[in-house]
Enzyme design. Structure first.
Site, PDB file in Angstrom:
ATOM      1  N   GLU A   5     -24.401  49.743  23.840  1.00  0.00           N
ATOM      2  CA  GLU A   5     -23.495  50.968  23.246  1.00  0.00           C
ATOM      3  C   GLU A   5     -24.269  51.186  21.994  1.00  0.00           C
ATOM      4  O   GLU A   5     -24.402  50.274  21.218  1.00  0.00           O
ATOM      5  CB  GLU A   5     -22.169  50.381  23.166  1.00  0.00           C
ATOM      6  N   HIS A   7     -12.186  55.863  25.900  1.00  0.00           N
ATOM      7  CA  HIS A   7     -12.775  55.485  27.175  1.00  0.00           C
ATOM      8  C   HIS A   7     -12.831  54.123  27.555  1.00  0.00           C
ATOM      9  O   HIS A   7     -12.695  53.440  26.792  1.00  0.00           O
ATOM     10  CB  HIS A   7     -14.220  56.146  27.286  1.00  0.00           C
ATOM     11  N   HIS A  50     -11.099  52.132  24.524  1.00  0.00           N
ATOM     12  CA  HIS A  50     -11.473  51.836  23.002  1.00  0.00           C
ATOM     13  C   HIS A  50     -11.938  53.306  22.669  1.00  0.00           C
ATOM     14  O   HIS A  50     -12.221  54.410  23.540  1.00  0.00           O
ATOM     15  CB  HIS A  50     -12.431  50.999  22.815  1.00  0.00           C
ATOM     16  N   GLU A  92     -20.682  57.934  20.996  1.00  0.00           N
ATOM     17  CA  GLU A  92     -21.160  56.776  21.611  1.00  0.00           C
ATOM     18  C   GLU A  92     -22.109  57.150  22.553  1.00  0.00           C
ATOM     19  O   GLU A  92     -21.890  57.874  23.647  1.00  0.00           O
ATOM     20  CB  GLU A  92     -20.081  55.781  21.959  1.00  0.00           C
TER      21      GLU A  92
END
Length: 147
Positions: free
Chosen positions: A95, A81, A35, A42
């Site tokens: 996350e 990733h 994604h 992130e």
């Protein structure tokens, strides 16, 4: 709180309008699907157990890191990733996005929403393979239980 599925929970923080987060649990041999975040970098805080993350940087670089509880990962905006569970117990991580809403795009979601002829031609995939791609977002993908 928004429930993405039974293993992923996303949160917005009312005290601040520019952060959102998701707690992710990945079972052994599973992975957080490939994604990327179109609106934010992130930061990932590994809470429990161990995993491996691979970051793809266009056009042709990939870097893989091993993580354990207490480690922090960083994935730049728009860099795809994934995180895989490399242990024999559940991997849990947080996350965090610098964005008012928790958003992202998974590889499966992108392939399923792109015209089939374009995907077939560009990625050289046949219709049988493409018919197996799920159109709904899969945040966590189960691994094989057989050896």
């Amino acid at each position: 709180m928004i429930s993405m599925d039974s293993r992923t929970k996303a949160f917005a923080f009312p005290v601040t309008s520019n952060f959102s987060a998701s707690i992710v649990t990945v079972h052994p041999s599973g992975m957080r699907e490939i994604h990327w975040r179109p609106t934010s970098d992130e930061w990932t805080f590994f809470i429990k157990k161990q995993g491996r993350a691979t970051l793809f940087t266009a056009p042709d670089a990939a870097t893989t890191f091993d993580y354990m509880a207490g480690d922090v990962g960083y994935f730049p905006q728009s860099n795809s990733h994934y995180v895989e569970n490399t242990g024999d117990e559940d991997l849990m991580f947080l996350e965090v996005l610098h964005a008012p809403q928790f958003t992202g795009m998974t590889l499966g979601q992108w392939i399923a929403s792109t015209p089939r002829q374009f995907v077939t031609h560009t990625l050289n995939l046949d219709d049988g393979t493409l018919s197996q791609v799920k159109t709904e977002k899969q945040c966590v993908v189960a691994g094989s239980t057989s050896d």
